[in-house]
Design a protein around this motif. Structure first.
Motif, PDB file in Angstrom:
ATOM      1  N   ARG A 248     -12.240 -23.205  31.557  1.00  0.00           N
ATOM      2  CA  ARG A 248     -12.564 -23.941  30.328  1.00  0.00           C
ATOM      3  C   ARG A 248     -13.976 -23.659  29.826  1.00  0.00           C
ATOM      4  O   ARG A 248     -14.284 -23.921  28.665  1.00  0.00           O
ATOM      5  CB  ARG A 248     -12.397 -25.447  30.556  1.00  0.00           C
ATOM      6  N   GLU A 249     -14.845 -23.120  30.691  1.00  0.00           N
ATOM      7  CA  GLU A 249     -16.206 -22.797  30.274  1.00  0.00           C
ATOM      8  C   GLU A 249     -16.348 -21.362  29.768  1.00  0.00           C
ATOM      9  O   GLU A 249     -17.419 -20.978  29.304  1.00  0.00           O
ATOM     10  CB  GLU A 249     -17.185 -23.057  31.415  1.00  0.00           C
ATOM     11  N   VAL A 250     -15.261 -20.590  29.862  1.00  0.00           N
ATOM     12  CA  VAL A 250     -15.270 -19.261  29.262  1.00  0.00           C
ATOM     13  C   VAL A 250     -14.879 -19.462  27.798  1.00  0.00           C
ATOM     14  O   VAL A 250     -13.708 -19.457  27.436  1.00  0.00           O
ATOM     15  CB  VAL A 250     -14.278 -18.307  29.965  1.00  0.00           C
ATOM     16  N   LYS A 251     -15.876 -19.686  26.963  1.00  0.00           N
ATOM     17  CA  LYS A 251     -15.638 -20.160  25.607  1.00  0.00           C
ATOM     18  C   LYS A 251     -14.698 -19.259  24.808  1.00  0.00           C
ATOM     19  O   LYS A 251     -13.861 -19.729  24.039  1.00  0.00           O
ATOM     20  CB  LYS A 251     -16.969 -20.316  24.868  1.00  0.00           C
TER      21      LYS A 251
ATOM     22  N   GLU B  83      -6.023 -21.868  27.525  1.00  0.00           N
ATOM     23  CA  GLU B  83      -6.043 -22.632  28.773  1.00  0.00           C
ATOM     24  C   GLU B  83      -4.655 -23.062  29.237  1.00  0.00           C
ATOM     25  O   GLU B  83      -4.333 -22.980  30.427  1.00  0.00           O
ATOM     26  CB  GLU B  83      -6.948 -23.854  28.645  1.00  0.00           C
ATOM     27  N   LYS B  84      -3.796 -23.514  28.325  1.00  0.00           N
ATOM     28  CA  LYS B  84      -2.456 -23.955  28.735  1.00  0.00           C
ATOM     29  C   LYS B  84      -1.648 -22.805  29.327  1.00  0.00           C
ATOM     30  O   LYS B  84      -0.961 -22.972  30.340  1.00  0.00           O
ATOM     31  CB  LYS B  84      -1.727 -24.577  27.543  1.00  0.00           C
ATOM     32  N   ALA B  85      -1.731 -21.664  28.686  1.00  0.00           N
ATOM     33  CA  ALA B  85      -1.008 -20.494  29.205  1.00  0.00           C
ATOM     34  C   ALA B  85      -1.563 -20.081  30.563  1.00  0.00           C
ATOM     35  O   ALA B  85      -0.806 -19.713  31.476  1.00  0.00           O
ATOM     36  CB  ALA B  85      -1.113 -19.334  28.224  1.00  0.00           C
ATOM     37  N   TYR B  86      -2.872 -20.165  30.705  1.00  0.00           N
ATOM     38  CA  TYR B  86      -3.523 -19.847  31.974  1.00  0.00           C
ATOM     39  C   TYR B  86      -3.045 -20.776  33.086  1.00  0.00           C
ATOM     40  O   TYR B  86      -2.708 -20.331  34.195  1.00  0.00           O
ATOM     41  CB  TYR B  86      -5.041 -19.935  31.781  1.00  0.00           C
ATOM     42  N   GLU B  87      -2.993 -22.066  32.808  1.00  0.00           N
ATOM     43  CA  GLU B  87      -2.561 -23.021  33.828  1.00  0.00           C
ATOM     44  C   GLU B  87      -1.115 -22.776  34.240  1.00  0.00           C
ATOM     45  O   GLU B  87      -0.782 -22.828  35.431  1.00  0.00           O
ATOM     46  CB  GLU B  87      -2.732 -24.444  33.300  1.00  0.00           C
ATOM     47  N   LYS B  88      -0.270 -22.495  33.268  1.00  0.00           N
ATOM     48  CA  LYS B  88       1.148 -22.278  33.554  1.00  0.00           C
ATOM     49  C   LYS B  88       1.386 -20.993  34.340  1.00  0.00           C
ATOM     50  O   LYS B  88       2.183 -20.969  35.290  1.00  0.00           O
ATOM     51  CB  LYS B  88       1.943 -22.250  32.254  1.00  0.00           C
ATOM     52  N   ALA B  89       0.703 -19.922  33.950  1.00  0.00           N
ATOM     53  CA  ALA B  89       0.987 -18.616  34.543  1.00  0.00           C
ATOM     54  C   ALA B  89       0.172 -18.318  35.798  1.00  0.00           C
ATOM     55  O   ALA B  89       0.629 -17.559  36.661  1.00  0.00           O
ATOM     56  CB  ALA B  89       0.736 -17.516  33.506  1.00  0.00           C
TER      57      ALA B  89
ATOM     58  N   PHE C 289     -14.525 -17.775  37.410  1.00  0.00           N
ATOM     59  CA  PHE C 289     -14.730 -16.471  36.795  1.00  0.00           C
ATOM     60  C   PHE C 289     -16.226 -16.174  36.692  1.00  0.00           C
ATOM     61  O   PHE C 289     -17.042 -17.085  36.535  1.00  0.00           O
ATOM     62  CB  PHE C 289     -14.133 -16.436  35.383  1.00  0.00           C
ATOM     63  N   ASP C 290     -16.587 -14.899  36.726  1.00  0.00           N
ATOM     64  CA  ASP C 290     -17.970 -14.532  36.453  1.00  0.00           C
ATOM     65  C   ASP C 290     -18.353 -15.045  35.070  1.00  0.00           C
ATOM     66  O   ASP C 290     -17.575 -14.920  34.116  1.00  0.00           O
ATOM     67  CB  ASP C 290     -18.138 -13.010  36.489  1.00  0.00           C
TER      68      ASP C 290
END
Length: 212
Positions: free
Chosen positions: A98-101, A107-113, A177-178
């Motif tokens: 969430r801090e990778v602006k 974010e939703k797709a990231y959480e699901k996948a 993430f970096d």
């Protein structure tokens, strides 16, 4: 026509365009910037523990022993080559998605996948996550019940964190993430990298992947 087949066909078309751009690019400069080895024929790029070969004359990408790489992964590699910025710096700290602006909209797709499969597969066996991560060349970290840092690329690291569940709470997971990751690739590739890492951790834990 199967929608997945259509989607993959479209991805192949996009990949073809990136290949053409790659052939016209300053390949030596790019390889040096991203930490890849290069010779007259190939760029050798580590990708989640596997050394991929990018043909400098055709743009085709293969894995260990000529393994065919899925188009999503090939596109992700091309995004790294194409969108890496000249001023890109290695990260100084790890941050949550969430801090990778630039990527937060995904974010939703990231959480699901990326997160949900991680929780589902490693629930009740967190040690398998660490074991799989180390097989992929990762290093143990000190977050959560179990955590491991994996290099997606030489200049892009991901930390997978897992808390196992109990009778009251289900398993939970996070990925760090970096903080400079958006300097090294396209924002859309950031959740994709997280997803690919999750898939490879599961494959390695299952014994279905030989990455090294």
């Amino acid at each position: 026509m199967n929608s997945q087949v259509t989607k993959e066909s479209n991805y192949e078309i996009v990949f073809g365009k990136f290949k053409e751009q790659f052939l016209q690019s300053p390949q030596e400069q790019i390889a040096d910037k991203i930490g890849a080895r290069i010779d007259e024929t190939y760029i050798y790029l580590p990708f989640f523990g596997e050394t991929c070969r990018i043909n400098r004359r055709t743009g085709e990408i293969t894995g260990n022993e000529g393994r065919k790489i899925p188009v999503t992964e090939r596109l992700t590699i091309m995004h790294h080559l194409h969108y890496c910025q000249k001023f890109a710096k290695e990260g100084t700290k790890m941050i949550p998605f969430r801090e990778v602006k630039e990527a937060a909209v995904f974010e939703k797709a990231y959480e699901k996948a990326a997160l949900e499969p991680l929780k589902k597969y490693f629930g009740g066996r967190p040690g398998k996550l660490l074991e799989a991560g180390k097989k992929m060349g990762g290093k143990e970290e000190r977050y959560g019940d179990v955590s491991v840092r994996i290099q997606a690329f030489p200049k892009i690291g991901l930390v997978y964190i897992f808390w196992d569940g109990d009778e009251e709470f289900p398993p939970s997971a996070n990925i760090l993430f970096d903080n400079t990751i958006s300097q090294w690739t396209h924002p859309e590739s950031i959740p994709t990298l997280a997803q690919i890492g999750t898939e490879k951790l599961i494959q390695t834990a299952d014994g279905k992947a030989s990455l090294r």
